[in-house]
Scaffold this motif. Structure first.
Motif, short mmCIF file in Angstrom:
data_model
loop_
_atom_site.label_atom_id
_atom_site.label_comp_id
_atom_site.label_asym_id
_atom_site.label_seq_id
_atom_site.Cartn_x
_atom_site.Cartn_y
_atom_site.Cartn_z
N ARG A 522 29.85 37.82 46.37
CA ARG A 522 30.08 36.52 46.99
C ARG A 522 29.31 36.40 48.30
NH1 ARG A 522 31.99 32.63 44.12
NH2 ARG A 522 32.96 31.70 45.96
N SER A 523 29.13 37.50 49.00
CA SER A 523 28.38 37.47 50.25
C SER A 523 26.91 37.16 50.02
CB SER A 523 28.52 38.82 50.97
OG SER A 523 27.73 38.84 52.13
N HIS A 524 26.38 37.67 48.92
CA HIS A 524 24.96 37.46 48.63
C HIS A 524 24.69 36.06 48.07
CE1 HIS A 524 23.07 41.30 49.47
NE2 HIS A 524 24.09 41.92 48.92
N ARG A 525 25.59 35.59 47.19
CA ARG A 525 25.35 34.30 46.54
C ARG A 525 26.67 33.75 46.03
NH1 ARG A 525 23.15 38.53 44.52
NH2 ARG A 525 23.87 39.43 42.57
N ASN A 526 26.78 32.46 46.07
CA ASN A 526 28.02 31.78 45.71
C ASN A 526 27.98 31.41 44.23
OD1 ASN A 526 30.50 30.65 46.05
ND2 ASN A 526 29.77 28.81 47.09
N THR A 527 27.94 32.43 43.35
CA THR A 527 27.81 32.23 41.91
C THR A 527 28.91 32.99 41.19
OG1 THR A 527 26.25 34.08 41.80
CG2 THR A 527 25.31 31.87 42.02
N PRO A 528 29.13 32.72 39.88
CA PRO A 528 30.19 33.42 39.14
C PRO A 528 29.98 34.93 39.12
CG PRO A 528 29.46 31.48 37.94
CD PRO A 528 28.50 31.66 39.09
N LEU A 529 31.06 35.64 38.92
CA LEU A 529 31.05 37.10 38.92
C LEU A 529 30.78 37.64 37.52
CD1 LEU A 529 34.32 37.54 41.00
CD2 LEU A 529 31.99 37.74 41.87
N ALA A 530 30.44 38.92 37.45
CA ALA A 530 30.29 39.58 36.17
C ALA A 530 31.62 39.58 35.42
CB ALA A 530 29.79 41.01 36.38
N GLY A 531 31.55 39.56 34.09
CA GLY A 531 32.75 39.41 33.27
C GLY A 531 33.84 40.41 33.54
N ALA A 532 33.52 41.70 33.57
CA ALA A 532 34.55 42.73 33.76
C ALA A 532 35.18 42.63 35.13
CB ALA A 532 33.94 44.12 33.55
N VAL A 533 34.38 42.34 36.15
CA VAL A 533 34.90 42.19 37.51
C VAL A 533 35.81 40.98 37.59
CG1 VAL A 533 34.27 41.72 39.90
CG2 VAL A 533 32.94 43.36 38.57
N GLU A 534 35.37 39.88 37.00
CA GLU A 534 36.20 38.67 37.03
C GLU A 534 37.50 38.90 36.28
OE1 GLU A 534 35.87 34.38 34.99
OE2 GLU A 534 34.41 34.70 36.61
N ASP A 535 37.45 39.58 35.16
CA ASP A 535 38.68 39.83 34.39
C ASP A 535 39.69 40.64 35.21
OD1 ASP A 535 37.62 38.49 32.24
OD2 ASP A 535 37.01 40.30 31.14
N ALA A 536 39.21 41.67 35.88
CA ALA A 536 40.11 42.52 36.67
C ALA A 536 40.74 41.73 37.80
CB ALA A 536 39.34 43.72 37.22
N LEU A 537 39.95 40.93 38.49
CA LEU A 537 40.49 40.15 39.61
C LEU A 537 41.41 39.03 39.11
CD1 LEU A 537 37.60 39.85 42.21
CD2 LEU A 537 39.55 41.37 42.20
N HIS A 538 41.09 38.47 37.96
CA HIS A 538 41.93 37.41 37.40
C HIS A 538 43.32 37.95 37.07
CE1 HIS A 538 43.28 34.60 34.13
NE2 HIS A 538 42.96 33.75 35.08
N ARG A 539 43.38 39.15 36.50
CA ARG A 539 44.68 39.77 36.21
C ARG A 539 45.46 40.02 37.49
NH1 ARG A 539 41.45 42.67 32.51
NH2 ARG A 539 41.29 44.42 33.99
N GLU A 540 44.78 40.53 38.51
CA GLU A 540 45.45 40.80 39.78
C GLU A 540 45.92 39.50 40.44
OE1 GLU A 540 46.75 43.09 43.17
OE2 GLU A 540 46.19 43.66 41.12
N LEU A 541 45.09 38.48 40.37
CA LEU A 541 45.44 37.19 40.98
C LEU A 541 46.71 36.62 40.36
CD1 LEU A 541 44.66 34.74 42.79
CD2 LEU A 541 43.33 33.89 40.85
N LEU A 542 46.77 36.59 39.04
CA LEU A 542 47.95 36.02 38.38
C LEU A 542 49.18 36.90 38.56
CD1 LEU A 542 46.52 34.51 35.07
CD2 LEU A 542 46.93 33.41 37.27
N ASP A 543 48.98 38.21 38.59
CA ASP A 543 50.11 39.10 38.83
C ASP A 543 50.71 38.85 40.21
OD1 ASP A 543 51.76 41.52 38.09
OD2 ASP A 543 50.82 42.25 39.92
N ARG A 544 49.86 38.69 41.20
CA ARG A 544 50.37 38.41 42.55
C ARG A 544 51.05 37.04 42.61
NH1 ARG A 544 46.39 40.66 47.29
NH2 ARG A 544 45.68 42.59 46.28
N PHE A 545 50.48 36.08 41.91
CA PHE A 545 51.07 34.74 41.91
C PHE A 545 52.49 34.78 41.33
CE2 PHE A 545 51.91 30.79 39.55
CZ PHE A 545 51.91 29.88 40.59
N HIS A 546 52.63 35.42 40.19
CA HIS A 546 53.93 35.44 39.52
C HIS A 546 54.94 36.35 40.20
CE1 HIS A 546 52.68 32.86 36.27
NE2 HIS A 546 51.65 33.64 35.99
N SER A 547 54.47 37.34 40.93
CA SER A 547 55.39 38.24 41.63
C SER A 547 55.58 37.84 43.10
CB SER A 547 54.89 39.69 41.55
OG SER A 547 53.59 39.82 42.11
#
Length: 566
Positions: A522-547
């Motif tokens: 994100r620091s280098h460029r404001n573009t989408p992330l690689a699939g595996a990285v996005e998947d891991a962060l998406h799981r963490e994001l929703l887990d934090r939201f629901h908990s």
């Protein structure tokens, strides 16, 4: 709980209660109603008084709890998550003024202000004059000697709590000649100052922070004792610039609490909204933007955390790091809010309904880029230091201590007397990059090491360009190319901070690589992330939201109801 979050934050969470509870007098409904009336949330102020928030702004030698700046920031994030106007209007303005007083170290004057704060009083910092913006040296307000007294004349404008503060800290010209010793800090005790020569100016209307008292005063021949000057006469600018290093590091860090709530609001709305036959949150673009904002919030808090720890561990370099934190973190926060607003569409500006808090947060967070000191002023404070930093530190200087990046490590006391106007070429944070690459890396970190090597090449290139900067390109009239060098340097400091926080982390999530890969990307460029990285962060994001956990580095439980506290 991690040690960079004090346990008393839980007490504050319980006191403020569930923001979603419509019957909560300091919940979201009450916050929005107060904003509509352009009033401070009275119940919120009462709750913070019960908590003793002002003690967070007072050093322990005067009876307060300001032992660690990271602890203060975590306490204030809990307030910012609910209402940034309450955070500024009740306390942050007193923090700004107080830091100047503790930096000046005037003894009995500091003790008197501390007693006032600890009893629930307020102190306002009256530096600002609309005609001069961030140019403190241009201040026209005067404090002229008249026997054993000073006569105050002039205006101070857009000052928080200026009408209801018991003490005013005024930056005044005490010498008509130009130069760094032309101004002093004058502590005005409003209760004992003759009121005939003081005129309250109307509140300045603002788009955001509508409930905060942003007023002004006009002084005409107001007499105060000469002993009201803090520190030596003529030392006002020096004291203010040193104190500014603390406040411009801490205030943007506190504001990440507002982005936390904005992200939570967006997730809740997009989870409940149906588009194209499914939940809006499942749309790939929506998911990518949310994950990107999550990564940016982590990045902002990592940069802030290193800058905050630098105040304690390497205060002599804080003139650079504080400007970098203010410049970088404020932009991250503002850009993230804009991206969330795009996702919310028409719902981002609604003043009623489940997303109504977002439009208030969007307005209230806007001053993070210009309030107290503007981002452009931070650029200008970094630029003249670049040549010496490049020559003395970046590639050959001493590396930072490990505790600068180990968030759970103990911190020494905050030494106001060790703050310096200039880093004198000392930059242990940037120097830590080359030192890190000389150490062994785990084979699983091959991708991160490649990114670090790329950044070292960038730092090497930047060092050559900065070392060659002529004196004519180090002032306010420097060409755009010189300011671009400052931007590149600040971006590098941010990436190095994130890398080092991850390398020294003990928390399993922070010690893993996905969040860091996302932050660096994100620091280098404001573009989408690689699939595996996005998947891991998406799981963490929703887990934090629901908990019901925060989205920042601490991932802490936000609202502790009584049944959960037992």
């Amino acid at each position: 709980m991690t040690t960079f979050v004090p346990r008393r934050v839980d007490d504050l969470e319980r006191l403020l209660g569930d923001p979603a509870d419509p019957t909560n007098p300091v919940g979201t409904r009450a916050v929005l109603e107060a904003d509509e009336r352009a009033e401070m949330l009275e119940a919120g102020e009462k709750a913070l008084h019960v908590f003793g928030l002002n003690a967070e702004f007072v050093p322990p030698e005067y009876g307060g709890r300001l032992t660690r700046v990271d602890h203060l920031v975590e306490v204030m994030r809990a307030v910012h998550r609910r209402d940034p106007a309450l955070a500024l209007g009740y306390g942050a303005s007193s923090f700004i003024a107080g830091v100047n007083i503790w930096t000046a170290s005037p003894g009995e004057q500091a003790a008197r202000v501390a007693r006032s704060l600890l009893s629930g009083g307020r102190v306002a910092v009256a530096f600002h004059e609309l005609a001069h913006g961030n140019d403190m040296a241009g201040t026209e307000f005067t404090a002229a000697a008249d026997g054993a007294d000073l006569l105050l004349n002039g205006r101070k404008e857009v000052v928080t709590n200026i009408r209801r503060a018991q003490d005013l800290l005024v930056l005044a010209r005490t010498d008509p000649r130009p130069g760094p010793r032309s101004h002093s800090l004058v502590l005005v005790d409003r209760a004992s100052t003759p009121g005939a020569g003081i005129r309250d100016l109307p509140r300045f209307l603002s788009v955001g922070m509508r409930g905060v008292q942003l007023g002004g005063l006009e002084f005409t021949g107001v007499r105060v004792p000469a002993t009201a000057v803090l520190g030596p006469t003529g030392a006002g600018l020096e004291i203010a610039l040193k104190a500014l290093q603390i406040t411009r590091t801490a205030l943007p860090a506190m504001a990440t609490g507002g982005l936390d709530t904005a992200l939570r609001t967006a997730i809740a709305h997009l989870s409940s909204r149906t588009l194209y036959g499914g939940a809006a949150i499942d749309i790939p673009h929506v998911r990518s933007v949310l994950v990107g904002v999550f990564a940016d919030l982590l990045r902002a808090e990592a940069i802030s955390a290193v800058g905050i720890r630098a105040l304690h561990l390497v205060p002599g370099s804080a003139s650079v790091y504080s400007a970098a934190v203010k410049y970088a973190v404020s932009k991250v926060l503002l850009d993230a809010m804009d991206r969330l607003a795009e996702l919310l569409g028409a719902h981002f500006y609604l003043r009623g309904g489940p997303t109504a808090i977002f439009q208030k947060l969007l307005r209230d967070l806007a001053p993070v880029g210009f309030g107290h000191i503007a981002r452009a002023a931070c650029q200008m404070s970094v630029l003249p230091q670049l040549p010496l930093l490049a020559r003395r530190s970046w590639l050959t200087g001493d590396s930072a201590p490990a505790d600068l990046f180990a968030l759970d490590a103990a911190l020494p006391a905050l030494r106001y007397d060790r703050l310096a106007l200039h880093a004198a070429g000392r930059d242990p944070l940037a120097a830590s990059l080359a030192a890190a690459l000389d150490e062994p890396w785990d084979s699983s970190d091959r991708q991160l090491r490649a990114v670090a090597e790329t950044d070292l090449a960038e730092l090497t290139s930047l060092a050559g360009a900065c070392a060659a900067l002529p004196m004519t390109e180090l002032g306010v009239d420097a060409p755009p190319e010189a300011y671009d060098l400052a931007d590149r340097y600040i971006a590098l400091l941010g990436r190095i901070s994130c890398l080092q926080v991850r390398r020294h982390a003990t928390d399993p999530f922070l010690a893993d690589s996905p969040w860091l890969l996302a932050a660096l990307h994100r620091s280098h460029r404001n573009t989408p992330l690689a699939g595996a990285v996005e998947d891991a962060l998406h799981r963490e994001l929703l887990d934090r939201f629901h908990s019901h956990r925060s989205f920042g580095l601490a991932a802490r439980t936000l609202t502790l109801r009584e049944e959960n506290a037992r």
